[in-house]
Scaffold this motif. Sequence first.
Motif, mmCIF file in Angstrom:
data_model
loop_
_atom_site.group_PDB
_atom_site.id
_atom_site.type_symbol
_atom_site.label_atom_id
_atom_site.label_comp_id
_atom_site.label_asym_id
_atom_site.label_seq_id
_atom_site.Cartn_x
_atom_site.Cartn_y
_atom_site.Cartn_z
ATOM 1 N N ALA A 257 7.582 2.733 6.647
ATOM 2 C CA ALA A 257 6.931 1.460 5.753
ATOM 3 C C ALA A 257 5.906 1.048 7.436
ATOM 4 O O ALA A 257 6.703 0.689 8.111
ATOM 5 N N ILE A 258 5.256 -0.186 7.281
ATOM 6 C CA ILE A 258 4.486 -0.324 8.063
ATOM 7 C C ILE A 258 4.032 -1.329 8.001
ATOM 8 O O ILE A 258 3.892 -1.574 6.928
ATOM 9 N N ASP B 131 2.839 -1.612 12.913
ATOM 10 C CA ASP B 131 3.738 -1.131 13.709
ATOM 11 C C ASP B 131 4.708 -1.147 12.383
ATOM 12 O O ASP B 131 4.862 -1.084 11.217
ATOM 13 N N ILE B 132 4.890 0.647 12.663
ATOM 14 C CA ILE B 132 6.399 1.057 11.565
ATOM 15 C C ILE B 132 7.585 0.139 12.247
ATOM 16 O O ILE B 132 8.228 0.317 13.202
ATOM 17 N N THR B 133 8.155 0.104 11.321
ATOM 18 C CA THR B 133 9.048 -1.221 10.817
ATOM 19 C C THR B 133 9.992 -0.524 10.319
ATOM 20 O O THR B 133 11.769 -0.657 10.260
ATOM 21 N N GLY C 192 2.667 -7.767 4.260
ATOM 22 C CA GLY C 192 3.032 -6.871 3.008
ATOM 23 C C GLY C 192 3.035 -5.465 4.277
ATOM 24 O O GLY C 192 3.624 -6.194 5.274
ATOM 25 N N VAL C 193 2.994 -4.701 2.984
ATOM 26 C CA VAL C 193 4.650 -3.817 3.384
ATOM 27 C C VAL C 193 3.423 -2.367 3.093
ATOM 28 O O VAL C 193 2.844 -2.159 2.006
ATOM 29 N N ALA C 194 3.378 -1.206 3.982
ATOM 30 C CA ALA C 194 2.755 -0.273 3.356
ATOM 31 C C ALA C 194 3.671 1.061 3.584
ATOM 32 O O ALA C 194 4.666 1.240 4.681
ATOM 33 N N SER C 195 3.318 1.669 2.620
ATOM 34 C CA SER C 195 4.772 2.880 2.801
ATOM 35 C C SER C 195 4.456 4.438 2.538
ATOM 36 O O SER C 195 3.088 4.313 2.169
ATOM 37 N N CYS C 196 4.412 5.263 3.475
ATOM 38 C CA CYS C 196 3.645 6.860 3.495
ATOM 39 C C CYS C 196 4.851 7.631 3.687
ATOM 40 O O CYS C 196 6.198 7.475 4.086
ATOM 41 N N ILE D 256 0.846 -0.869 0.370
ATOM 42 C CA ILE D 256 -0.189 0.001 0.485
ATOM 43 C C ILE D 256 1.022 1.594 -0.140
ATOM 44 O O ILE D 256 1.787 1.171 0.664
ATOM 45 N N ILE D 257 0.939 2.212 -0.682
ATOM 46 C CA ILE D 257 0.924 3.074 -1.083
ATOM 47 C C ILE D 257 0.824 4.728 -0.458
ATOM 48 O O ILE D 257 -0.554 4.257 -1.385
ATOM 49 N N CYS D 258 0.936 5.880 -0.364
ATOM 50 C CA CYS D 258 0.223 6.603 0.413
ATOM 51 C C CYS D 258 1.200 7.908 0.837
ATOM 52 O O CYS D 258 1.903 7.438 1.351
ATOM 53 N N ASN D 259 0.676 9.008 0.094
ATOM 54 C CA ASN D 259 1.344 10.237 0.093
ATOM 55 C C ASN D 259 -0.228 11.223 0.993
ATOM 56 O O ASN D 259 -0.693 11.971 -0.170
ATOM 57 N N PRO D 260 -0.852 10.908 2.078
ATOM 58 C CA PRO D 260 -1.726 11.749 2.862
ATOM 59 C C PRO D 260 -1.732 12.987 2.640
ATOM 60 O O PRO D 260 -0.396 13.337 2.996
#
Length: 244
Positions: free
Chosen positions: A205-206, A184-186, A160-164, A116-120
Amino acid sequence: MPFTFKQFHIDDSHCGMSVSTDGVLLGAWANLVNAERVIDIGAGSGLLSLMAAQRTSTKTHITAIELDTLAAQDCLNNIAQSPWAEKIALVSSSIQDFCLAQQKIATSCRQYFDHIICNPPYFTNGPQTQHVARATARHTNQLSFSDLAQSICTLLAKDGVASCIIPVQSEVMFKQALSGSDLDITQRIEVCSVTKKPPTRLLLAIKHLASNQQYVTDTIDIRDKQGHYSAAMTVLCKDFYLKL
């Protein structure tokens, strides 16, 4: 304003937020190795979706979620004119509605994403521009950090990984949104606009919580003291920026 990269072109004329260094940095940094299903939350002009498409294999499928109608049209046009139109599907919806639709589907049939990728949006108060699209893109009116955390919980695959990317001053609020979830932030990367300057942004990365989770921290400078792109920034973005 329109922006041309090495392998694609972005027209963001109708978007609340134009192409930015934040977006390019996030799109180049996110770890997309082996990601077969990617979702771009708040796709805007499609920048992150197109960067992900360039960086991944032909079997990767990317879902671009965009609420604003005019921004979605720019996104659709940019995707259609890129080399990866078959890899990216645009969904004109809020991420909240997208998640609700997924929750109504049997668990075995739901869509889960490897990345998941997001520039919120990150402004929570202060004056808002009268330009509605820009206000939506910059302020958390339509996508709070809590909503984003819940969306990540709902859509992120087990491994999976989420990147923000967020401003440094938003870190406490972002962590509060994650608290109480199984996220959690990794990885936490401090981004400095110039070498030796205090960091202004954080790349995060979450992942879902795991007993053997590792926590990685680092720093990246965008430019050196002479105003040139740093070596690290050049390595990250050389496949995208024309002058690198």
